[in-house]
Scaffold this motif. Structure first.
Motif, short mmCIF file in Angstrom:
data_model
loop_
_atom_site.label_atom_id
_atom_site.label_comp_id
_atom_site.label_asym_id
_atom_site.label_seq_id
_atom_site.Cartn_x
_atom_site.Cartn_y
_atom_site.Cartn_z
N LYS B 322 0.80 -1.22 0.00
CA LYS B 322 0.00 0.00 0.00
C LYS B 322 0.84 1.28 0.00
O LYS B 322 0.52 2.25 -0.65
CB LYS B 322 -0.92 0.02 1.24
CG LYS B 322 -2.20 -0.78 1.05
CD LYS B 322 -3.26 -0.37 2.06
CE LYS B 322 -2.86 -0.54 3.51
NZ LYS B 322 -2.60 -1.95 3.91
N LEU B 323 1.93 1.26 0.75
CA LEU B 323 2.73 2.48 0.88
C LEU B 323 3.66 2.72 -0.31
O LEU B 323 4.18 3.81 -0.49
CB LEU B 323 3.56 2.42 2.17
CG LEU B 323 2.76 2.50 3.47
CD1 LEU B 323 3.69 2.32 4.67
CD2 LEU B 323 2.05 3.84 3.57
N CYS B 324 3.87 1.69 -1.09
CA CYS B 324 4.84 1.82 -2.18
C CYS B 324 4.28 2.68 -3.32
O CYS B 324 3.16 2.48 -3.77
CB CYS B 324 5.18 0.42 -2.71
SG CYS B 324 6.25 0.45 -4.13
N ILE B 325 5.07 3.65 -3.74
CA ILE B 325 4.60 4.53 -4.82
C ILE B 325 5.34 4.27 -6.13
O ILE B 325 5.45 5.15 -6.98
CB ILE B 325 4.72 6.02 -4.42
CG1 ILE B 325 6.18 6.38 -4.06
CG2 ILE B 325 3.81 6.35 -3.25
CD1 ILE B 325 6.44 7.88 -4.04
N CYS B 326 5.86 3.04 -6.27
CA CYS B 326 6.53 2.65 -7.51
C CYS B 326 5.73 3.09 -8.74
O CYS B 326 6.30 3.56 -9.71
CB CYS B 326 6.74 1.14 -7.58
SG CYS B 326 8.21 0.56 -6.75
N SER B 354 9.64 -2.89 -6.34
CA SER B 354 10.64 -3.36 -7.29
C SER B 354 11.64 -2.28 -7.67
O SER B 354 12.75 -2.57 -8.05
CB SER B 354 9.94 -3.90 -8.52
OG SER B 354 8.95 -2.99 -8.91
N CYS B 355 11.25 -1.01 -7.58
CA CYS B 355 12.20 0.04 -7.97
C CYS B 355 13.42 0.05 -7.06
O CYS B 355 14.43 0.66 -7.37
CB CYS B 355 11.54 1.40 -7.90
SG CYS B 355 10.22 1.58 -9.09
N MET B 356 13.32 -0.63 -5.92
CA MET B 356 14.45 -0.70 -5.01
C MET B 356 15.27 -1.96 -5.27
O MET B 356 16.41 -2.08 -4.82
CB MET B 356 13.93 -0.68 -3.57
CG MET B 356 14.98 -0.47 -2.51
SD MET B 356 15.87 1.09 -2.72
CE MET B 356 14.99 2.17 -1.59
N VAL B 357 14.69 -2.88 -5.99
CA VAL B 357 15.33 -4.18 -6.13
C VAL B 357 16.43 -4.19 -7.16
O VAL B 357 17.58 -4.50 -6.90
CB VAL B 357 14.29 -5.24 -6.53
CG1 VAL B 357 14.99 -6.56 -6.78
CG2 VAL B 357 13.26 -5.38 -5.44
N SER B 358 16.02 -3.84 -8.36
CA SER B 358 16.97 -3.89 -9.45
C SER B 358 18.03 -2.82 -9.21
O SER B 358 17.72 -1.73 -8.74
CB SER B 358 16.23 -3.58 -10.74
OG SER B 358 17.09 -2.96 -11.64
N SER B 359 19.28 -3.13 -9.54
CA SER B 359 20.30 -2.10 -9.36
C SER B 359 20.08 -0.97 -10.36
O SER B 359 20.63 0.10 -10.24
CB SER B 359 21.70 -2.70 -9.51
OG SER B 359 21.76 -3.45 -10.69
N GLU B 360 19.24 -1.20 -11.35
CA GLU B 360 18.90 -0.15 -12.30
C GLU B 360 17.70 0.64 -11.83
O GLU B 360 17.29 1.60 -12.47
CB GLU B 360 18.54 -0.74 -13.67
CG GLU B 360 19.39 -1.89 -14.10
CD GLU B 360 20.53 -1.46 -14.98
OE1 GLU B 360 20.36 -1.52 -16.19
OE2 GLU B 360 21.57 -1.07 -14.44
N GLY B 361 17.08 0.21 -10.78
CA GLY B 361 15.85 0.83 -10.32
C GLY B 361 16.05 2.26 -9.84
O GLY B 361 17.08 2.61 -9.29
#
Ligand code: SF4
Ligand code: SF4
Lengths: 330, 373
Positions: B322-326, B354-361
């Motif tokens: 819910k809190l994630c604003i990806c 997911s924006c935190m996961v990938s090193s490209e995120g």
């Protein structure tokens, strides 16, 4: 922390520190351990232990045997101690070839001689196929402190930061070997005993504040540990970081940073500014240290942080590597 | 591969004098702009370059970046990751995928977690590495969880091509390939869209050609510059975009002349067309985007892990925390530090979105490099 152990928790980086803190330090809590140095200082003795689990066992520049001796002797050397006595404990997978074992032990013998150290006790276990990956070696070392007071807790603005040689060779070599990447034949692990270099520096009276070999987690992990432990900011000039073209190539191809790659014969030094020139001259007299370099300075700009400055005037923090950056390499 | 050739790829494209030169040109030109321009870098690779090399620190106030949806790892909806997780738990299966995918959390955990619980999960640098794994494990089924944009798709097609030609019995595919123009179109169709121009990823155009972006300046009034990934490339591309604005042009331009043509790699495109067809795909954060994915053509059903394991694969769509604003980040409506759990509950070591996961995120890039600015 996760419920089950992941490979990332053995990476020498953030998750690894977290695991050590939350599980081991919590249980074993004592003053010596909490100094978190390369080796424990007990009176005028230094003591350290390490397990080696590299794959492949033989690679350009070294093998697991050489690694097992260098790794432990280097941890002693980093505390200004001369390596003297080692134990050697091996866990062997059923089916392992005796010939390979002999090659590994011969490498250990040769490397012990370079350090002037001896193995005084050992243990051998053989476990059923599949219980370990071929062979695991643990070595514990005892050394005699030649120069007291070297500590990664004492880095200050009076120091400059040096690196003895080009970084990332070990990590890049293992990676290339694993992934079957054919690189130019000059890419070799930096695996090497560091006591001779340390002794030369000490003999010449170089004022060393701290030394640390940049194994798992690489140079980035060492610099961050120092910044944290000594409550200082370390500012590094990206341009001055010694990196070979081969390592740069691997990093480009696979998206790694050389500062996060493991080393086995590369160490970071914090020495008094006045000693820098002399230290560089001594290091460069060793063939493998041709690229030795002063890479940065210590300030108070962002305490506990490492800053990487680009040649075009921008800067960013250099973080402790996290995640499963590479497959496990040692 | 010799290291010298590799060096040629980046040497010169990080030249401090050239970068500083572009900084001056951009600063001078930007004074002639009547308003702030928001450039969206479509691809996470560019996000990474911009953060890692401190490009934002070199730009005047009136040039801003909006971080786009361009990372195949972060746009993967949770239910697809759950597919991978479940597949990895099937008896005698080796699940193979590309790098960062292993770290992305699904609803039961990540593939890394599956592996620590005993699943055989491996990552490769090239889909073709599956051939070796399959040969070494004849009694196992190798499932390749394929991800990526136009860049990696041809390699997956080449894998299937080899599997069919050599009649390799133990490789299946789970396809999650997506394409770039459709989400770009979806983003600018949104009324709240603030994007003025696009930085197009060069590697996509090496395969698909620059032609895939022609509609954006023509039909939507948004300039596109196809850019390489080195700091010099990005600086030059920004300069080209600014010039278009001050000269009142709206065009598709290619900065990355080294390897991009209008048509792209026709052979690779033909290979992709032979095996795959356009399908609808649900993007994490962006929702359903028609015809933005690639699926296996029906005649190759016997290689389709999604069909073969249909009975065990979860079907339910799962939304982000819910809190994630990806979602807003992917749309260019928010920047990572605006997320309430950025850097606290959500970090690269414990990613929530997911924006935190990938090193490209975008979130990961901000976390790693962005805290000086
Ligand atoms: S910080 Fe984490 S939770 Fe917030 S938007 Fe980024 S990835 Fe999502
Ligand atoms: S992490 Fe998310 S925002 Fe960043 S590039 Fe990937 S998809 Fe885009």
């Amino acid at each position: 922390m996760t419920k089950t152990i992941t490979l990332a928790q053995g990476n020498g980086g953030e998750e690894n520190n977290d695991l050590i803190k939350k599980v081991f330090y919590k249980a074993f809590k004592n003053e010596i351990l909490e100094r978190s140095e390369d080796a424990a200082v007990i009176g005028n003795l230094a003591m350290t232990t390490d397990s080696f689990t590299v794959s492949p066992l033989f690679f350009a520049g070294a093998d697991i045997g050489k690694l097992a001796v260098c790794g432990t002797c280097n941890d002693l050397a980093m505390m200004g101690a001369k390596p003297k006595y080692l134990t050697c404990s091996v866990i062997i997978e059923e089916g392992f070839e005796v010939e390979s074992l002999e090659r590994i032990v011969e490498s250990m013998r040769a490397e012990l001689a370079i350090n002037g150290a001896v193995v005084v006790s050992g243990d051998t276990k053989v476990v059923p196929k599949g219980s370990v990956d071929k062979i695991f070696i643990n070595t514990t070392g005892l050394g005699e402190i030649v120069q007291a007071g070297i500590s990664s807790n004492n880095v200050s603005e009076e120091d400059v930061i040096l690196i003895n040689r080009d970084i990332g060779c070990h990590g890049a070599t293992i990676f290339a070997a694993r992934e079957g990447i054919e690189m130019s034949s000059t890419l070799r692990s930096d695996c090497n005993s560091l006591y001779p270099q340390v002794k030369a520096l000490l003999d010449a009276g170089v004022e060393i504040t701290a030394m640390r070999d940049a194994t798992r987690g690489g140079v980035a992990a060492v610099l961050n540990e120092w910044a944290r432990q000594s409550d200082v900011c370390i500012e590094v000039d990206e341009e001055k970081l010694p990196i070979s073209d081969e390592v740069k190539g691997i990093c480009e191809m696979l998206g790694f940073e050389a500062t996060a790659l493991a080393n086995e014969g590369t160490f970071v030094l914090a020495i008094k500014k006045g000693s820098a020139a002399k230290a560089l001259e001594i290091l460069k007299s060793f063939e493998v240290c041709a690229m030795a370099s002063v890479v940065g300075e210590v300030t108070q700009k962002y305490p506990k942080k490492v800053i990487l400055k680009s040649p075009w005037g921008t800067s960013r923090f250099l973080e402790t590597p996290n995640g499963e950056l590479l497959p496990r390499i040692c | 591969m010799s290291s010298l050739q590799l060096k040629d790829l980046y040497d010169g494209f990080r030249d401090p004098d050239v970068i500083k030169g572009y900084q001056k040109v951009i600063a001078t030109d930007a004074q002639k702009l009547s308003r702030t321009i928001n450039i969206m870098e479509v691809c996470g690779g560019h996000t990474h370059t911009i953060m890692k090399y401190g490009i934002l620190q070199l730009l005047p106030e009136n040039i801003k970046f909006v971080h786009g949806p361009g990372c195949p790892v972060c746009i993967m909806p949770k239910e697809r990751i759950d597919h991978a997780y479940v597949l990895s738990q099937q008896p005698n299966v080796i699940l193979v995928t590309l790098g960062d995918m292993i770290k992305v959390p699904g609803s039961n955990g990540s593939l890394q977690d599956a592996r620590s619980k005993g699943s055989d999960v491996r990552f490769v640098y090239s889909p073709l590495d599956c051939l070796k794994i399959a040969k070494e494990n004849p009694d196992k089924t190798v499932i390749f969880f394929a991800i990526g944009f136009e860049t990696t798709t041809p390699m997956t097609a080449a894998l299937l091509d080899t599997v069919i030609k050599e009649d390799i019995p133990n490789i299946l595919l789970h396809l999650n390939h997506v394409t770039v123009p459709e989400p770009m179109r979806a983003l600018i169709s949104d009324e709240a869209c603030i994007i003025d121009a696009f930085l197009g990823p060069s590697h996509v155009s090496v395969i698909s050609g620059s032609k895939i972006y022609e509609e954006f300046p023509r039909d939507w009034g948004k300039p596109v510059v196809v850019s390489g990934f080195e700091p010099v490339d990005v600086m030059q591309s920004i300069s080209m975009i600014v010039k278009q604005f001050i000269e009142n042009r709206c065009e598709l331009e290619v900065e990355y002349h080294r390897a991009v043509s209008r048509e792209g790699n026709l052979k690779a495109q033909a290979m992709v067309d032979k095996y795959f067809q356009k399908v609808d795909f649900r993007w994490r954060g962006l929702g359903d985007i028609p015809q933005s994915g690639l699926g296996l053509r029906a005649e190759y059903d016997k290689y389709n892990a999604e069909k073969i394991y249909d009975a065990v694969l979860p079907k339910e769509e799962i939304d982000d925390h819910k809190l994630c604003i990806c979602g807003d980040i992917l749309k260019g409506k928010a920047s990572p530090p605006q997320c309430s759990i950025f850097g606290t509950a959500c970090k690269p070591t414990s990613p929530v979105g997911s924006c935190m996961v990938s090193s490209e995120g975008a979130c990961s890039a901000y976390y790693k490099y962005g805290n000086l600015i």
